[in-house]
Motif scaffolding. Structure first.
Motif, PDB file in Angstrom:
ATOM      1  N   TYR A   1       0.856  -1.195   0.000  1.00  0.00           N
ATOM      2  CA  TYR A   1       0.000   0.000   0.000  1.00  0.00           C
ATOM      3  C   TYR A   1       0.900   1.257   0.000  1.00  0.00           C
ATOM      4  O   TYR A   1       1.847   1.306  -0.777  1.00  0.00           O
ATOM      5  N   ASP A   2       0.642   2.231   0.870  1.00  0.00           N
ATOM      6  CA  ASP A   2       1.446   3.455   0.793  1.00  0.00           C
ATOM      7  C   ASP A   2       2.882   3.271   1.294  1.00  0.00           C
ATOM      8  O   ASP A   2       3.666   4.227   1.263  1.00  0.00           O
ATOM      9  N   LYS A   3       3.228   2.052   1.712  1.00  0.00           N
ATOM     10  CA  LYS A   3       4.632   1.717   2.009  1.00  0.00           C
ATOM     11  C   LYS A   3       5.223   0.802   0.934  1.00  0.00           C
ATOM     12  O   LYS A   3       6.315   0.265   1.102  1.00  0.00           O
ATOM     13  N   GLY A   4       4.467   0.538  -0.141  1.00  0.00           N
ATOM     14  CA  GLY A   4       4.949  -0.336  -1.224  1.00  0.00           C
ATOM     15  C   GLY A   4       6.219   0.228  -1.835  1.00  0.00           C
ATOM     16  O   GLY A   4       6.447   1.444  -1.822  1.00  0.00           O
ATOM     17  N   ARG A   5       7.029  -0.652  -2.402  1.00  0.00           N
ATOM     18  CA  ARG A   5       8.340  -0.245  -2.920  1.00  0.00           C
ATOM     19  C   ARG A   5       8.232   0.713  -4.107  1.00  0.00           C
ATOM     20  O   ARG A   5       9.186   1.393  -4.434  1.00  0.00           O
ATOM     21  N   LEU A   6       7.077   0.731  -4.787  1.00  0.00           N
ATOM     22  CA  LEU A   6       6.938   1.597  -5.968  1.00  0.00           C
ATOM     23  C   LEU A   6       6.220   2.908  -5.636  1.00  0.00           C
ATOM     24  O   LEU A   6       5.755   3.607  -6.536  1.00  0.00           O
ATOM     25  N   ARG A   7       6.181   3.254  -4.340  1.00  0.00           N
ATOM     26  CA  ARG A   7       5.504   4.496  -3.949  1.00  0.00           C
ATOM     27  C   ARG A   7       6.205   5.707  -4.587  1.00  0.00           C
ATOM     28  O   ARG A   7       7.401   5.672  -4.866  1.00  0.00           O
ATOM     29  N   GLY A   8       5.382   6.728  -4.823  1.00  0.00           N
ATOM     30  CA  GLY A   8       5.911   7.914  -5.491  1.00  0.00           C
ATOM     31  C   GLY A   8       5.710   7.874  -7.000  1.00  0.00           C
ATOM     32  O   GLY A   8       5.967   8.845  -7.692  1.00  0.00           O
ATOM     33  N   ARG A   9       5.270   6.739  -7.490  1.00  0.00           N
ATOM     34  CA  ARG A   9       4.992   6.611  -8.931  1.00  0.00           C
ATOM     35  C   ARG A   9       3.481   6.618  -9.150  1.00  0.00           C
ATOM     36  O   ARG A   9       2.714   6.403  -8.218  1.00  0.00           O
ATOM     37  N   ARG A  10       3.077   6.815 -10.384  1.00  0.00           N
ATOM     38  CA  ARG A  10       1.656   6.854 -10.713  1.00  0.00           C
ATOM     39  C   ARG A  10       1.296   5.760 -11.709  1.00  0.00           C
ATOM     40  O   ARG A  10       2.100   5.415 -12.569  1.00  0.00           O
ATOM     41  N   ALA A  11       0.116   5.204 -11.537  1.00  0.00           N
ATOM     42  CA  ALA A  11      -0.360   4.164 -12.449  1.00  0.00           C
ATOM     43  C   ALA A  11      -1.724   4.542 -12.982  1.00  0.00           C
ATOM     44  O   ALA A  11      -2.527   5.182 -12.300  1.00  0.00           O
ATOM     45  N   MET A  12      -1.972   4.142 -14.227  1.00  0.00           N
ATOM     46  CA  MET A  12      -3.266   4.404 -14.864  1.00  0.00           C
ATOM     47  C   MET A  12      -3.719   3.152 -15.604  1.00  0.00           C
ATOM     48  O   MET A  12      -2.925   2.480 -16.252  1.00  0.00           O
ATOM     49  N   VAL A  13      -4.981   2.862 -15.472  1.00  0.00           N
ATOM     50  CA  VAL A  13      -5.596   1.759 -16.186  1.00  0.00           C
ATOM     51  C   VAL A  13      -6.445   2.343 -17.306  1.00  0.00           C
ATOM     52  O   VAL A  13      -7.171   3.320 -17.097  1.00  0.00           O
ATOM     53  N   SER A  14      -6.325   1.767 -18.491  1.00  0.00           N
ATOM     54  CA  SER A  14      -7.041   2.241 -19.680  1.00  0.00           C
ATOM     55  C   SER A  14      -7.696   1.024 -20.310  1.00  0.00           C
ATOM     56  O   SER A  14      -7.010   0.097 -20.741  1.00  0.00           O
ATOM     57  N   VAL A  15      -9.029   1.012 -20.316  1.00  0.00           N
ATOM     58  CA  VAL A  15      -9.734  -0.210 -20.728  1.00  0.00           C
ATOM     59  C   VAL A  15     -10.821   0.067 -21.754  1.00  0.00           C
ATOM     60  O   VAL A  15     -11.387   1.153 -21.827  1.00  0.00           O
ATOM     61  N   SER A  16     -11.117  -0.970 -22.529  1.00  0.00           N
ATOM     62  CA  SER A  16     -12.289  -0.956 -23.389  1.00  0.00           C
ATOM     63  C   SER A  16     -13.194  -2.106 -22.975  1.00  0.00           C
ATOM     64  O   SER A  16     -12.717  -3.123 -22.454  1.00  0.00           O
ATOM     65  N   LEU A  17     -14.483  -1.930 -23.184  1.00  0.00           N
ATOM     66  CA  LEU A  17     -15.419  -2.995 -22.836  1.00  0.00           C
ATOM     67  C   LEU A  17     -16.685  -2.875 -23.677  1.00  0.00           C
ATOM     68  O   LEU A  17     -16.916  -1.869 -24.356  1.00  0.00           O
ATOM     69  N   GLY A  18     -17.483  -3.931 -23.630  1.00  0.00           N
ATOM     70  CA  GLY A  18     -18.691  -3.978 -24.432  1.00  0.00           C
ATOM     71  C   GLY A  18     -19.882  -3.302 -23.786  1.00  0.00           C
ATOM     72  O   GLY A  18     -20.763  -2.799 -24.477  1.00  0.00           O
ATOM     73  N   GLY A  19     -19.925  -3.275 -22.480  1.00  0.00           N
ATOM     74  CA  GLY A  19     -21.073  -2.740 -21.756  1.00  0.00           C
ATOM     75  C   GLY A  19     -21.281  -1.252 -21.990  1.00  0.00           C
ATOM     76  O   GLY A  19     -20.340  -0.524 -22.311  1.00  0.00           O
ATOM     77  N   ARG A  20     -22.540  -0.820 -21.844  1.00  0.00           N
ATOM     78  CA  ARG A  20     -22.847   0.597 -21.968  1.00  0.00           C
ATOM     79  C   ARG A  20     -22.611   1.309 -20.636  1.00  0.00           C
ATOM     80  O   ARG A  20     -22.577   0.673 -19.577  1.00  0.00           O
ATOM     81  N   THR A  21     -22.481   2.636 -20.700  1.00  0.00           N
ATOM     82  CA  THR A  21     -22.192   3.417 -19.484  1.00  0.00           C
ATOM     83  C   THR A  21     -23.262   3.208 -18.414  1.00  0.00           C
ATOM     84  O   THR A  21     -22.941   3.185 -17.223  1.00  0.00           O
ATOM     85  N   ASN A  22     -24.529   3.017 -18.838  1.00  0.00           N
ATOM     86  CA  ASN A  22     -25.595   2.879 -17.836  1.00  0.00           C
ATOM     87  C   ASN A  22     -25.520   1.553 -17.068  1.00  0.00           C
ATOM     88  O   ASN A  22     -26.254   1.363 -16.109  1.00  0.00           O
ATOM     89  N   MET A  23     -24.631   0.655 -17.497  1.00  0.00           N
ATOM     90  CA  MET A  23     -24.497  -0.626 -16.800  1.00  0.00           C
ATOM     91  C   MET A  23     -23.506  -0.546 -15.627  1.00  0.00           C
ATOM     92  O   MET A  23     -23.328  -1.520 -14.896  1.00  0.00           O
ATOM     93  N   PHE A  24     -22.857   0.609 -15.476  1.00  0.00           N
ATOM     94  CA  PHE A  24     -21.867   0.775 -14.407  1.00  0.00           C
ATOM     95  C   PHE A  24     -22.176   2.014 -13.571  1.00  0.00           C
ATOM     96  O   PHE A  24     -22.624   3.016 -14.103  1.00  0.00           O
ATOM     97  N   GLY A  25     -21.914   1.908 -12.284  1.00  0.00           N
ATOM     98  CA  GLY A  25     -22.137   3.027 -11.373  1.00  0.00           C
ATOM     99  C   GLY A  25     -23.010   2.559 -10.224  1.00  0.00           C
ATOM    100  O   GLY A  25     -23.547   1.441 -10.247  1.00  0.00           O
ATOM    101  N   PRO A  26     -23.173   3.413  -9.217  1.00  0.00           N
ATOM    102  CA  PRO A  26     -24.012   3.030  -8.070  1.00  0.00           C
ATOM    103  C   PRO A  26     -25.438   2.723  -8.535  1.00  0.00           C
ATOM    104  O   PRO A  26     -26.018   3.500  -9.295  1.00  0.00           O
ATOM    105  N   GLY A  27     -25.961   1.565  -8.136  1.00  0.00           N
ATOM    106  CA  GLY A  27     -27.327   1.187  -8.506  1.00  0.00           C
ATOM    107  C   GLY A  27     -27.451   0.554  -9.879  1.00  0.00           C
ATOM    108  O   GLY A  27     -28.506   0.027 -10.223  1.00  0.00           O
ATOM    109  N   ALA A  28     -26.378   0.609 -10.674  1.00  0.00           N
ATOM    110  CA  ALA A  28     -26.416   0.008 -12.013  1.00  0.00           C
ATOM    111  C   ALA A  28     -26.229  -1.509 -11.894  1.00  0.00           C
ATOM    112  O   ALA A  28     -25.833  -2.020 -10.859  1.00  0.00           O
TER     113      ALA A  28
END
Lengths: 240, 240
Positions: free
Chosen positions: A129-156
């Motif tokens: 976690y915040d003591k992990g050896r790679l702290r101080g670096r940034r990570a980003m996830v970039s994804v594609s998927l088939g589902g529509r936006t209304n299928m994700f989120g609170p209550g979706a």
């Protein structure tokens, strides 16, 4: 800054592969040095096994994490892992670009994590976690998927996508110490036209352009837990 | 009843492999017919790719899910996938036994899911969650991990393990239609003595002995969503 883009899609002509190419260009446009790992193109082996070590600490019984530590210390970890680990330790920013398979990474990328996020180099003991050896670096996830936006989120129907991606965002990237920025998500990709796809690539450009100011996901700090990983009661934190 | 135990650990002498053997015995003791897939022993290939189809619906562009549907319909899906799919469709109960790698399945098991949970056979279109093609069957996850029990649960450093396993429990097993029973979790395994391990195997026996009465995890029903997957407002359900 140095950026590593790891990409995992079996079809080079896919929209997801276009996203990977666009990410490389967009990070270069910021002035970054960019390295890539196109896992399908590399034929990356995703299966963690005894073959990952040219010398074993214990040849009789495989404890994978212990052998990872031994392999890093004695420089006997398999060359394909060492090469990827070097790229991982080199980068300031890690980008994982992939199509969602079963609400998580394709196996080839899961195996890149299993084999390259090496115990003793990336995490270990209470170094997570915040003591992990790679702290101080940034990570980003970039994804594609088939589902529509209304299928994700609170209550979706599927709830928030971030909750589905928790083992990756929190359990892997944040575990290793990364600050994890808001993911980029391209919805409904198999069903949209070229104009909509072009618009998504422009959104991806904009996402990268504001990368330094992107919000990071909020996860627990080890400062709120004692050495036995029990929560420290409120008011008994840093001051005690 | 017919049970399929899928196992994924690189060390045959491991405690996790002992769990797999014990699962087979315990389900047989209930009178079940039991099949197994020991993925490491089989050298199972986890990488979804164009090679998974001996004939292609579209040879120019790989849309994996579309080719899965084509492959099932034309019986041109790769033989190693077909063999596993037959076992999956045969079973009443699916058991996945594995060590937690990065809060999820080892890549070899993730790839078994990517390749064997075939579109058109296991799910498709609006056939998911409680409308999934495998509805009426039960699934159980059986895992070992290094963390202690106090590291999981509400307020614990990693939160509830079920939340970390959400893409598997909800996003995969329930997605395909399975009723997913309470997971069996062996904590702190690398650090405990033989007596504690023996006790865990007895707990596993007991878990299987009460398998039919194990609670199933609670997930949304598609009855609460319309054809566009928008939530149906309370009081506008089945009666409208």
């Amino acid at each position: 800054m140095k950026t590593l883009v790891v990409h995992a899609h079996p079809e080079p002509q896919s929209f997801n592969s276009a996203m990977a190419a666009r990410l490389v260009d967009a990070f270069k446009a910021r002035g970054d040095e960019v390295a890539t790992s196109d896992l399908y193109q590399m034929g990356f082996n995703p299966v963690a096994s005894a073959a990952d070590f040219t010398e074993r600490g214990n040849p009789e019984y495989l404890n994978y994490a212990l052998e990872q530590r031994h392999g890093v210390k004695t420089e006997t970890i398999a060359p394909d892992i060492r090469a990827e680990l070097d790229k991982l330790l080199w980068c300031d920013t890690l980008v994982l670009n992939f199509p969602i398979f079963w609400f998580s990474t394709p196996a080839i990328l899961k195996g890149w994590i299993d084999r390259v996020f090496v115990s003793g180099a990336v995490y270990g003991g209470r170094a997570f976690y915040d003591k992990g050896r790679l702290r101080g670096r940034r990570a980003m996830v970039s994804v594609s998927l088939g589902g529509r936006t209304n299928m994700f989120g609170p209550g979706a129907v599927h709830g928030p996508l971030e909750d589905m991606l928790r083992p990756l965002l929190r359990g892997t990237l944040y575990y290793a110490g990364f600050d994890v920025v808001t993911p980029f998500v391209a919805h409904h990709v198999p069903y949209i036209d070229d104009a909509a796809r072009a618009a998504l690539l422009e959104e991806l450009d904009a996402h990268v352009a504001r990368f330094d100011s992107l919000e990071t996901l909020s996860f627990p700090s080890l400062d709120d837990f004692d050495d036995q990983m029990n929560p420290i009661a409120a008011g008994q934190g840093a001051s005690t």
